[in-house]
Design a protein around this motif. Structure first.
Motif, mmCIF file in Angstrom:
data_model
loop_
_atom_site.group_PDB
_atom_site.id
_atom_site.type_symbol
_atom_site.label_atom_id
_atom_site.label_comp_id
_atom_site.label_asym_id
_atom_site.label_seq_id
_atom_site.Cartn_x
_atom_site.Cartn_y
_atom_site.Cartn_z
ATOM 1 N N THR A 185 35.194 47.202 41.004
ATOM 2 C CA THR A 185 36.628 47.199 40.732
ATOM 3 C C THR A 185 37.347 48.369 41.372
ATOM 4 N N LEU A 186 38.589 48.107 41.761
ATOM 5 C CA LEU A 186 39.538 49.114 42.227
ATOM 6 C C LEU A 186 40.763 49.018 41.326
ATOM 7 N N ASP A 187 41.113 50.108 40.647
ATOM 8 C CA ASP A 187 42.268 50.120 39.743
ATOM 9 C C ASP A 187 43.419 50.865 40.398
ATOM 10 N N PHE A 188 44.554 50.179 40.571
ATOM 11 C CA PHE A 188 45.728 50.734 41.234
ATOM 12 C C PHE A 188 46.776 51.147 40.213
ATOM 13 N N ASP A 189 47.413 52.284 40.468
ATOM 14 C CA ASP A 189 48.532 52.763 39.672
ATOM 15 C C ASP A 189 49.820 52.479 40.447
ATOM 16 N N LEU A 190 50.723 51.711 39.847
ATOM 17 C CA LEU A 190 51.992 51.380 40.499
ATOM 18 C C LEU A 190 53.072 52.417 40.227
ATOM 19 N N GLY A 191 52.800 53.362 39.340
ATOM 20 C CA GLY A 191 53.743 54.438 39.088
ATOM 21 C C GLY A 191 54.671 54.217 37.913
ATOM 22 N N VAL A 193 36.637 41.109 51.962
ATOM 23 C CA VAL A 193 36.339 40.681 50.600
ATOM 24 C C VAL A 193 36.560 39.181 50.486
ATOM 25 N N ALA A 194 35.823 38.544 49.582
ATOM 26 C CA ALA A 194 35.895 37.091 49.430
ATOM 27 C C ALA A 194 36.477 36.728 48.066
ATOM 28 N N GLU A 195 35.629 36.562 47.059
ATOM 29 C CA GLU A 195 36.113 36.148 45.738
ATOM 30 C C GLU A 195 36.627 37.364 44.959
ATOM 31 N N ILE A 196 37.843 37.242 44.434
ATOM 32 C CA ILE A 196 38.466 38.353 43.720
ATOM 33 C C ILE A 196 39.121 37.854 42.433
ATOM 34 N N ASN A 197 39.173 38.731 41.431
ATOM 35 C CA ASN A 197 39.955 38.518 40.218
ATOM 36 C C ASN A 197 40.955 39.659 40.099
ATOM 37 N N LEU A 198 42.104 39.378 39.512
ATOM 38 C CA LEU A 198 43.117 40.417 39.315
ATOM 39 C C LEU A 198 43.545 40.466 37.858
ATOM 40 N N TYR A 199 43.790 41.702 37.397
ATOM 41 C CA TYR A 199 44.234 41.948 36.028
ATOM 42 C C TYR A 199 45.347 42.986 36.072
ATOM 43 N N SER A 200 46.271 42.892 35.134
ATOM 44 C CA SER A 200 47.274 43.926 34.973
ATOM 45 C C SER A 200 47.112 44.566 33.605
ATOM 46 N N SER A 201 47.669 45.768 33.475
ATOM 47 C CA SER A 201 47.568 46.498 32.213
ATOM 48 C C SER A 201 48.709 47.500 32.127
ATOM 49 N N LYS A 202 49.159 47.761 30.913
ATOM 50 C CA LYS A 202 50.155 48.808 30.700
ATOM 51 C C LYS A 202 49.515 50.165 30.497
ATOM 52 N N THR A 203 48.192 50.184 30.302
ATOM 53 C CA THR A 203 47.482 51.446 30.095
ATOM 54 C C THR A 203 46.378 51.598 31.131
ATOM 55 N N ALA A 204 46.075 52.838 31.480
ATOM 56 C CA ALA A 204 45.123 53.115 32.555
ATOM 57 C C ALA A 204 43.697 52.728 32.197
ATOM 58 N N ASP A 205 43.393 52.611 30.901
ATOM 59 C CA ASP A 205 42.026 52.281 30.497
ATOM 60 C C ASP A 205 41.760 50.781 30.448
ATOM 61 N N PHE A 206 42.777 49.971 30.736
ATOM 62 C CA PHE A 206 42.641 48.503 30.707
ATOM 63 C C PHE A 206 42.035 48.034 29.378
ATOM 64 N N ARG A 239 51.727 48.540 34.552
ATOM 65 C CA ARG A 239 51.774 49.653 35.500
ATOM 66 C C ARG A 239 50.524 49.667 36.371
ATOM 67 N N TYR A 240 49.440 49.094 35.886
ATOM 68 C CA TYR A 240 48.146 49.183 36.565
ATOM 69 C C TYR A 240 47.654 47.791 36.935
ATOM 70 N N VAL A 241 47.039 47.691 38.101
ATOM 71 C CA VAL A 241 46.453 46.430 38.555
ATOM 72 C C VAL A 241 44.996 46.675 38.908
ATOM 73 N N ARG A 242 44.140 45.852 38.354
ATOM 74 C CA ARG A 242 42.708 45.918 38.661
ATOM 75 C C ARG A 242 42.346 44.809 39.634
ATOM 76 N N LEU A 243 41.787 45.206 40.773
ATOM 77 C CA LEU A 243 41.245 44.257 41.743
ATOM 78 C C LEU A 243 39.728 44.240 41.568
ATOM 79 N N GLN A 244 39.235 43.147 41.067
ATOM 80 C CA GLN A 244 37.790 42.996 40.870
ATOM 81 C C GLN A 244 37.215 42.200 42.037
#
Length: 240
Positions: free
Chosen positions: A106-112, A133-146, A183-188
């Protein structure tokens, strides 16, 4: 007078909130940081630099056309067909995982700030399709710890180049996400095309808009300014 002073202060603070909401509707936004990377970064072999990080994945390096993050219209920018240089040189124009890794994680991005997140644009970078990269899942979160993530999409990133797709420079692939606020997006990254025992991403950006304010906040703002206006009118009448 004290009540009106307090109301003035509240109204001024509320006005500041209303006037400084992040991003206009449908703007393209670069992350400001990667706050978690379970895969790691490329370390020098074959003459490449010894240390790399995730920054080239969101600093517009390698793109044929730049944009102003949080300002430029997303749809108009993508319609202009911005491309990514791809390889030659790859280091400094995107992110590369460690060599010979299990290159998934996973790569967790901070949008600020919190945004309404609509789409993601991803540019491939590999000089051939093998490291994309091939198969990916995406998640969003309001907190950095998901702690309470929202699933916003599962996709297969297209392999480029192949018999039906162009070689570098590469166009963007736009993924239509399930609308969410965060605020945060996780690219799995679940898989990659495995030709060179690394995975690579050229650039990532998001289509965002400001988070809608609760209707009650707008009603309170209207009421506050209405009371202030009435108070000013009464003061003016009394003085006259």
């Amino acid at each position: 007078m004290i009540c009106f002073a307090r109301l003035r202060s509240t109204a001024a603070a509320l006005a500041l909130v209303l006037l400084t909401q992040p991003a206009l509707a449908g703007t393209i936004l670069s992350p400001i940081a990667v706050i978690n990377n379970t895969i790691g970064n490329y370390k020098g072999i074959a003459g490449f630099p010894e240390d790399t990080d995730e920054t080239p994945m969101f600093n517009q390096s390698g793109l044929s056309l730049g944009f102003t993050s949080g300002v430029t219209d997303f749809a108009a920018y993508i319609a202009s067909n911005p491309t990514h240089i791809g390889g030659a040189p790859e280091i400094g124009n995107g992110w590369i995982s460690p060599a010979y890794c299990p290159c998934t994680g996973t790569l967790d991005f901070d949008l600020g700030a919190n945004y309404s997140i609509k789409q993601m644009a991803l540019w491939n970078m590999a000089a051939n399709s093998g490291a994309n990269v091939a198969e990916i899942n995406l998640y969003s979160s309001k907190t950095a710890d998901f702690a309470a993530p929202t699933a916003i999409g599962s996709f297969t990133n297209p392999e480029m180049p192949d018999d039906n797709r162009p070689r570098a420079p590469y166009p963007a692939t736009v993924f239509d996400l399930d609308d969410s606020v965060g605020r945060y997006v996780r690219l799995q990254i679940n898989s990659y095309y495995e030709a060179y025992l690394v995975s690579e991403i050229g650039e990532i950006a998001f289509d965002v808009s400001a988070v809608p304010l609760p209707p009650m906040l707008w009603l309170f703002a209207a009421a506050s300014f209405g009371i202030l206006s009435a108070g000013r009118q009464r003061q003016t009448t009394a003085l006259n």
